[in-house]
Write an enzyme that holds these catalytic residues in place. Structure first.
Site, PDB file in Angstrom:
ATOM      1  CE  LYS A  79      -0.804   0.248   5.026  1.00  0.00           C
ATOM      2  NZ  LYS A  79      -0.211   1.552   5.300  1.00  0.00           N
ATOM      3  CG  ASP A  80       3.798   2.042   2.793  1.00  0.00           C
ATOM      4  OD1 ASP A  80       2.729   2.586   3.117  1.00  0.00           O
ATOM      5  OD2 ASP A  80       4.537   1.440   3.583  1.00  0.00           O
ATOM      6  CB  SER A 129      -4.686   7.009   7.397  1.00  0.00           C
ATOM      7  OG  SER A 129      -5.597   6.745   6.364  1.00  0.00           O
ATOM      8  CB  VAL A 152       3.218  -1.171  14.648  1.00  0.00           C
ATOM      9  CG1 VAL A 152       2.156  -1.834  15.534  1.00  0.00           C
ATOM     10  CG2 VAL A 152       2.714  -1.098  13.202  1.00  0.00           C
ATOM     11  CB  THR A 154       6.607   4.397  17.913  1.00  0.00           C
ATOM     12  OG1 THR A 154       7.947   3.900  17.864  1.00  0.00           O
ATOM     13  CG2 THR A 154       6.634   5.858  18.344  1.00  0.00           C
TER      14      THR A 154
END
Length: 526
Positions: A79-80, A129, A152, A154
């Site tokens: 997705k990136d 997002s 994640v 963090t």
């Protein structure tokens, strides 16, 4: 083949993804080692990602090293990736997709289960997002959405430190890292409620275009089914000319040979998103068909009739008001209780209580039932789920699909050998009950009846939505359907009424306000 070098970011999740790829390569006899590369997205942590210039904040540096020959493979969260590869690079393989749903992690002392998603009024939710923000605000406009950066662990630590009341994360990343979430209240938000990013949950294995030997070898770990589905999603993204920060969700899955695609698109992170659900037997031209439905010049209905009263602040009303669509909402039936006192016998040794309508939930809890702690709840649709929340209970099973046969089959697998109570309307078709096996004990409890209204006026609306077979019978006792009017039927039993009448109809995927909004948006008006 020589020992390969896999380029990866250094976060826990990126390293899991790279090591997973390394293990897959080892399974086909290829040795590899990892090289950690820092990307722009890793270095700039004080800005929102959508404020950074360019694209590929988590991929550009890996691609540069791949082109330079210092690594042989780059592993990305699919997705990136931008929708077009840099010249000289290709995606050689994709892995099978991890669950693409979203996880909402909530501090336990801020949970309010009576509200949708268990979030207290005005809760502060962390996400970076724009897609998640637009869809979340459409469901809960009272929420305060704040930017959340970091890997994640963090992000989870920031929640633990009470910088937020809740945070939204991709379920795939949490699953892969096997993180213990027991200290939080966790809500899984299904892909049909909050539509994921294109290709969410899949990994992309990128190589140099001229590395033919490696391409051939990687086909052994390539998942063609995942590739076929995410190709639709990424084509939609490409046609919208959007990067990974566009408030766009698109999710495609193949079910029984048919492609089912959900799309959500907003102009900004605070714009109410338009949503669409389509089924297609082929992917050919599917992305183009989806994008065409979002054309601002496309003609939408001026007026929609629905055989249910619609609240002033409901999702459905807001979705239609965005396009100045008038709603003629009126119930064609009335309901009355037929039980005033609940015999404790009905609740004895009950494992599950199943509701097929919001009325069933309302009338059951008006009887003030005393329930055992072990009792679990099943419902059809998010409307019934939200009504159950108002009485302080969470659904353990939610039948999302508008196809009651599918819902019944799913629920039947869950309750084999158990006891299920069905509070219901007196004239219920008993669709779920008929699908349960002989090993399941059914406790039947009719608690309300429906009465059809008289002398129902017709409507000039271009689209007519019917919420039950009783409403169909009530309306067409006095009225005819104009040849230009389109029909949406909630549930198979309502649809069968129209089949008996020889009338074509649209069946929403989910029998709730989101599903109805998707269905209205998908109808073409001449």
């Amino acid at each position: 083949m020589k020992k390969l070098i896999i380029g990866t970011r250094g976060s826990d999740l990126a390293l899991w993804q790279a090591n997973n790829t390394k293990d897959r390569l080892a399974s086909i006899g290829i040795e590899a080692e990892l090289k950690i590369i820092k990307t722009q997205g890793d270095k700039i942590l004080n800005l929102r990602l959508d404020k950074l210039e360019g694209k590929g904040f988590f991929t550009k540096e890996l691609e540069e090293e791949l082109l330079g020959g210092t690594i042989d493979i780059a592993v990305h969260s699919h997705k990136d990736l931008p929708t077009t590869n840099p010249a000289g690079l290709i995606i050689a393989a994709v892995t099978e997709r991890e669950d693409p749903a979203e996880l909402l992690l909530i501090l336990k002392d801020t949970v309010e289960v009576s509200n949708k998603l268990s979030l207290k009024k005005g809760a502060m939710v962390g996400t970076s997002s724009n897609r998640r923000k637009a869809q979340l605000l459409a469901l809960r406009p009272d929420l305060n959405i704040e930017d959340l950066r970091g890997n994640v662990p963090t992000r989870i630590q920031k929640l633990r430190d009470e910088n937020y009341d809740a945070i939204l994360l991709a379920k795939a990343g949490v699953n892969r890292l096997n993180i213990d979430l027991s200290e939080f209240h966790v809500e899984v938000i299904d892909t049909t409620e909050l539509i994921p990013a294109p290709a969410q949950g899949a990994l992309a294995i990128q190589i140099r275009e001229d590395d033919n030997e490696l391409f051939t070898a990687l086909q052994q770990i390539h998942n063609s089914a995942t590739a076929e589905e995410i190709a639709v999603e990424r084509k939609v993204l490409n046609l919208f000319e959007g990067g990974c920060h566009m408030p766009l969700g698109c999710y495609c899955k193949k079910e029984n040979g048919v492609f089912e695609v959900w799309t959500s698109k907003a102009e900004t992170d605070e714009d109410f998103p338009d949503r669409l659900f389509l089924r297609s037997e082929t992917t050919e031209g599917l992305a183009e068909k989806i994008v065409a439905k979002f054309d601002k010049e496309r003609k939408l209905p001026a007026k929609v009739f629905i055989s249910r009263e619609i609240g002033e602040h409901s999702y459905f009303r807001k979705a239609l008001a965005k396009h100045d669509i008038e709603i003629d909402g009126r119930s064609l039936i009335r309901t009355f209780p037929i039980v005033n006192i609940l015999d404790p016998f009905y609740l004895k040794n009950i494992d599950w209580i199943f509701f097929s309508s919001r009325n069933g939930v309302e009338y059951f809890f008006k009887l003030n039932p005393v329930l055992a702690k072990k009792v679990q709840f099943g419902v059809v649709g998010r409307g019934s789920e939200d009504t159950l929340r108002k009485f302080g209970h969470l659904a353990d099973f939610v039948g999302e699909s508008g196809d009651i046969v599918e819902v019944a089959e799913e629920f039947a697998k869950l309750v084999v050998g158990q006891s299920v109570l069905f509070p219901r309307a007196q004239d219920s078709l008993l669709s779920i009950q008929k699908s349960l096996g002989t090993g399941t004990k059914i406790v039947d409890l009719p608690i309300y009846e429906t009465v059809v209204a008289d002398d129902i006026d017709g409507t000039t609306a271009e689209v007519l939505i019917f919420t039950s077979p009783s409403n169909v019978e009530a309306y067409f006792a006095d009225n005819l359907l104009d040849p230009e009017q389109k029909v949406i039927a909630i549930g198979n039993s309502t649809g069968k009424k129209f089949e008996e009448m020889g009338v074509k109809y649209t069946l929403p995927y989910s029998p709730d306000e989101i599903g109805l909004a998707e269905a209205v948006f998908g109808i073409d008006i001449r």
